[in-house]
Design a protein around this motif. Sequence first.
Motif, PDB file in Angstrom:
ATOM      1  N   ILE A 183       0.827  -1.199   0.000  1.00 47.30           N
ATOM      2  CA  ILE A 183       0.000   0.000   0.000  1.00 47.30           C
ATOM      3  C   ILE A 183       0.866   1.255   0.000  1.00 47.30           C
ATOM      4  CG2 ILE A 183      -1.905  -1.142   1.174  1.00 47.30           C
ATOM      5  CD1 ILE A 183      -1.042   0.449   3.716  1.00 47.30           C
ATOM      6  N   LEU A 211      -5.258  -1.378   8.054  1.00 48.50           N
ATOM      7  CA  LEU A 211      -5.690  -2.342   7.042  1.00 48.50           C
ATOM      8  C   LEU A 211      -5.518  -3.765   7.561  1.00 48.50           C
ATOM      9  CD1 LEU A 211      -6.736  -3.142   4.272  1.00 48.50           C
ATOM     10  CD2 LEU A 211      -4.392  -2.863   3.391  1.00 48.50           C
ATOM     11  N   ARG A 212      -4.407  -4.030   8.224  1.00 51.48           N
ATOM     12  CA  ARG A 212      -4.165  -5.359   8.806  1.00 51.48           C
ATOM     13  C   ARG A 212      -5.276  -5.716   9.793  1.00 51.48           C
ATOM     14  NH1 ARG A 212      -1.999  -7.920  13.238  1.00 51.48           N
ATOM     15  NH2 ARG A 212      -0.883  -9.843  12.758  1.00 51.48           N
ATOM     16  N   ASP A 218      -8.328  -4.640   9.848  1.00 50.14           N
ATOM     17  CA  ASP A 218      -9.549  -4.942   9.092  1.00 50.14           C
ATOM     18  C   ASP A 218      -9.470  -6.324   8.445  1.00 50.14           C
ATOM     19  OD1 ASP A 218     -10.518  -2.443   9.796  1.00 50.14           O
ATOM     20  OD2 ASP A 218     -10.114  -1.541   7.835  1.00 50.14           O
ATOM     21  N   LEU A 219      -8.330  -6.640   7.849  1.00 49.77           N
ATOM     22  CA  LEU A 219      -8.172  -7.934   7.177  1.00 49.77           C
ATOM     23  C   LEU A 219      -8.300  -9.101   8.156  1.00 49.77           C
ATOM     24  CD1 LEU A 219      -5.256  -7.028   4.756  1.00 49.77           C
ATOM     25  CD2 LEU A 219      -7.580  -7.684   4.084  1.00 49.77           C
ATOM     26  N   TRP A 240     -10.582   0.050   1.628  1.00 49.48           N
ATOM     27  CA  TRP A 240      -9.473   0.823   2.202  1.00 49.48           C
ATOM     28  C   TRP A 240      -8.987   1.885   1.215  1.00 49.48           C
ATOM     29  CZ3 TRP A 240      -4.508   1.677   0.566  1.00 49.48           C
ATOM     30  CH2 TRP A 240      -3.680   2.341   1.464  1.00 49.48           C
ATOM     31  N   VAL A 258      -2.600   0.740  -4.221  1.00 48.22           N
ATOM     32  CA  VAL A 258      -2.521  -0.648  -3.787  1.00 48.22           C
ATOM     33  C   VAL A 258      -1.929  -1.488  -4.913  1.00 48.22           C
ATOM     34  CG1 VAL A 258      -3.810  -2.651  -2.978  1.00 48.22           C
ATOM     35  CG2 VAL A 258      -4.613  -0.377  -2.386  1.00 48.22           C
ATOM     36  N   ARG A 311      -4.387   7.132  -2.275  1.00 48.02           N
ATOM     37  CA  ARG A 311      -4.039   5.780  -1.820  1.00 48.02           C
ATOM     38  C   ARG A 311      -3.787   4.890  -3.030  1.00 48.02           C
ATOM     39  NH1 ARG A 311      -7.389   4.155   3.585  1.00 48.02           N
ATOM     40  NH2 ARG A 311      -6.646   5.911   4.819  1.00 48.02           N
ATOM     41  N   ALA A 355      -1.411   3.333   8.396  1.00 44.49           N
ATOM     42  CA  ALA A 355      -2.423   2.844   7.452  1.00 44.49           C
ATOM     43  C   ALA A 355      -2.321   1.329   7.309  1.00 44.49           C
ATOM     44  CB  ALA A 355      -2.258   3.523   6.094  1.00 44.49           C
ATOM     45  N   ILE A 382      -9.635  -4.469   0.596  1.00 42.84           N
ATOM     46  CA  ILE A 382      -8.604  -3.571   0.067  1.00 42.84           C
ATOM     47  C   ILE A 382      -9.245  -2.452  -0.743  1.00 42.84           C
ATOM     48  CG2 ILE A 382      -6.665  -3.438  -1.549  1.00 42.84           C
ATOM     49  CD1 ILE A 382      -5.977  -6.331  -0.636  1.00 42.84           C
TER      50      ILE A 382
END
Length: 132
Positions: free
Chosen positions: A18, A36-37, A39-40, A90, A99, A97, A32, A87
């Motif tokens: 990211i 994200l981690r 959330d995953l 996010w 990815v 952002r 960030a 993702i």
Amino acid sequence: MEERRARSNGSVSIRIEIGLGPWGLPEEVAQAAILLRRDLLQLDIISVDAVPSAPPEGAKGVDVGAIGVMLVSLIEPAGVTGVIDMIRAWAGRGQGRSVKVQLGKDVLEVTGVSREDQRRLIDHWIERHAKS
């Protein structure tokens, strides 16, 4: 946790990188990545691990490019869609952002495109993997 490991016979790994654009500071990228981690980890996956990077010999400090890099291990290939949806959400939360997602040798990179184009690119990438 042991149940997840026991079911990992057909596991799949996705490499995620990211970015927050040219003005994203390393600390902001790291924060960030942590979010994200988190959330995953709500998905049915085995793990989300940071991808360590050895600094070049004689370098002082961290490899900024590696701060936002992680490896997601999935229980089964069907979980790819959930990860990609997470993702996508996010990436849509902020301007600039980016990815880069890698599954095997197939790479999806979404940087600086409109949300509509982003959705189209991601949907096409998911369709390719849903067929295999």
